[in-house]
Design a protein around this motif. Structure first.
Motif, PDB file in Angstrom:
ATOM      1  N   HIS A 248       0.833  -1.202   0.000  1.00 19.05           N
ATOM      2  CA  HIS A 248       0.000   0.000   0.000  1.00 19.05           C
ATOM      3  C   HIS A 248       0.870   1.256   0.000  1.00 19.05           C
ATOM      4  O   HIS A 248       0.545   2.247  -0.659  1.00 19.05           O
ATOM      5  CB  HIS A 248      -0.946   0.012   1.204  1.00 19.05           C
ATOM      6  N   GLU A 249       1.962   1.220   0.750  1.00 16.18           N
ATOM      7  CA  GLU A 249       2.867   2.367   0.775  1.00 16.18           C
ATOM      8  C   GLU A 249       3.486   2.594  -0.602  1.00 16.18           C
ATOM      9  O   GLU A 249       3.578   3.726  -1.068  1.00 16.18           O
ATOM     10  CB  GLU A 249       3.957   2.167   1.821  1.00 16.18           C
ATOM     11  N   GLU A 250       3.892   1.522  -1.275  1.00 12.95           N
ATOM     12  CA  GLU A 250       4.460   1.655  -2.625  1.00 12.95           C
ATOM     13  C   GLU A 250       3.423   2.188  -3.601  1.00 12.95           C
ATOM     14  O   GLU A 250       3.736   3.026  -4.444  1.00 12.95           O
ATOM     15  CB  GLU A 250       5.004   0.304  -3.101  1.00 12.95           C
ATOM     16  N   GLU A 251       2.180   1.721  -3.484  1.00  9.46           N
ATOM     17  CA  GLU A 251       1.107   2.233  -4.336  1.00  9.46           C
ATOM     18  C   GLU A 251       0.909   3.731  -4.111  1.00  9.46           C
ATOM     19  O   GLU A 251       0.751   4.498  -5.056  1.00  9.46           O
ATOM     20  CB  GLU A 251      -0.210   1.506  -4.048  1.00  9.46           C
ATOM     21  N   PHE A 252       0.888   4.120  -2.839  1.00  4.53           N
ATOM     22  CA  PHE A 252       0.698   5.541  -2.536  1.00  4.53           C
ATOM     23  C   PHE A 252       1.854   6.369  -3.087  1.00  4.53           C
ATOM     24  O   PHE A 252       1.643   7.431  -3.665  1.00  4.53           O
ATOM     25  CB  PHE A 252       0.545   5.778  -1.036  1.00  4.53           C
ATOM     26  N   MET A 253       3.084   5.885  -2.911  1.00  3.34           N
ATOM     27  CA  MET A 253       4.250   6.624  -3.397  1.00  3.34           C
ATOM     28  C   MET A 253       4.178   6.796  -4.913  1.00  3.34           C
ATOM     29  O   MET A 253       4.480   7.877  -5.440  1.00  3.34           O
ATOM     30  CB  MET A 253       5.548   5.930  -2.995  1.00  3.34           C
ATOM     31  N   ALA A 254       3.793   5.752  -5.634  1.00  2.96           N
ATOM     32  CA  ALA A 254       3.670   5.856  -7.094  1.00  2.96           C
ATOM     33  C   ALA A 254       2.579   6.849  -7.472  1.00  2.96           C
ATOM     34  O   ALA A 254       2.757   7.684  -8.370  1.00  2.96           O
ATOM     35  CB  ALA A 254       3.389   4.483  -7.700  1.00  2.96           C
TER      36      ALA A 254
ATOM     37  N   PRO B  94      13.394   6.548  -6.166  1.00  2.00           N
ATOM     38  CA  PRO B  94      13.560   5.108  -6.430  1.00  2.00           C
ATOM     39  C   PRO B  94      12.300   4.454  -7.009  1.00  2.00           C
ATOM     40  O   PRO B  94      12.382   3.641  -7.926  1.00  2.00           O
ATOM     41  CB  PRO B  94      13.908   4.523  -5.058  1.00  2.00           C
ATOM     42  N   GLU B  95      11.130   4.815  -6.500  1.00  2.56           N
ATOM     43  CA  GLU B  95       9.893   4.247  -7.024  1.00  2.56           C
ATOM     44  C   GLU B  95       9.594   4.788  -8.421  1.00  2.56           C
ATOM     45  O   GLU B  95       9.080   4.065  -9.269  1.00  2.56           O
ATOM     46  CB  GLU B  95       8.721   4.521  -6.087  1.00  2.56           C
TER      47      GLU B  95
ATOM     48  N   ILE C  63      10.042  14.590  -4.235  1.00  2.89           N
ATOM     49  CA  ILE C  63      10.506  13.995  -5.492  1.00  2.89           C
ATOM     50  C   ILE C  63      11.778  13.193  -5.256  1.00  2.89           C
ATOM     51  O   ILE C  63      11.975  12.131  -5.837  1.00  2.89           O
ATOM     52  CB  ILE C  63      10.660  15.052  -6.610  1.00  2.89           C
ATOM     53  N   ARG C  64      12.642  13.669  -4.373  1.00  4.93           N
ATOM     54  CA  ARG C  64      13.864  12.909  -4.045  1.00  4.93           C
ATOM     55  C   ARG C  64      13.513  11.625  -3.291  1.00  4.93           C
ATOM     56  O   ARG C  64      14.092  10.571  -3.541  1.00  4.93           O
ATOM     57  CB  ARG C  64      14.830  13.757  -3.220  1.00  4.93           C
TER      58      ARG C  64
END
Length: 127
Positions: A5-11, A106-107, A101-102
């Motif tokens: 979920h965290e990766e989805e939010f970051m994307a 990575p994502e 943005i920094r």
């Protein structure tokens, strides 16, 4: 929040933070600090409730990120590394946008790589 979920939010946030900031600038009559506060508050509230939002497909999120990170605001072609540097430079490293943005870089790079992998795989498939 679970890692997925965290990766989805970051994307999601990586693809939409700059457009949100531009909209927030309009809403705050050009007050950049107030606009940053508005974006930060909005993304914070979204993060806290992220599991309640309907999901777009991962492929769609990747494609949106790819398009945004391979095109400059004036429509010129670029690459994700230069685009991240351009965004961070334009807003400043200490701004909300610059910091985000920094952190999302990575994502962003992983997302754009997945698109290139999907395109290469599709080209290998017989028509």
């Amino acid at each position: 929040m679970k890692r997925r979920h965290e990766e989805e939010f970051m994307a999601f946030a990586a693809a939409r933070t700059a457009p949100l900031f531009r909209s927030a600038c309009v809403l705050t009559s050009g007050d950049a600090h107030l606009a940053e506060d508005l974006v930060q508050d909005t993304l914070g509230r979204m993060y806290a409730n992220w599991r309640k939002f309907p999901r777009e497909s991962a492929e769609l999120n990747d494609a949106l990120c790819y398009c945004d990170m391979n095109t400059t605001p004036d429509g010129t072609s670029t690459n994700p590394v230069d685009r991240v540097n351009e965004i961070a430079g334009r807003y400043g490293l200490d701004s909300l946008i610059g910091k985000f943005i920094r952190r999302a870089e990575p994502e962003i790079l992983a997302s754009t790589s997945r698109v290139l992998e999907r395109v290469a795989a599709a080209k290998r498939q017989p028509m």
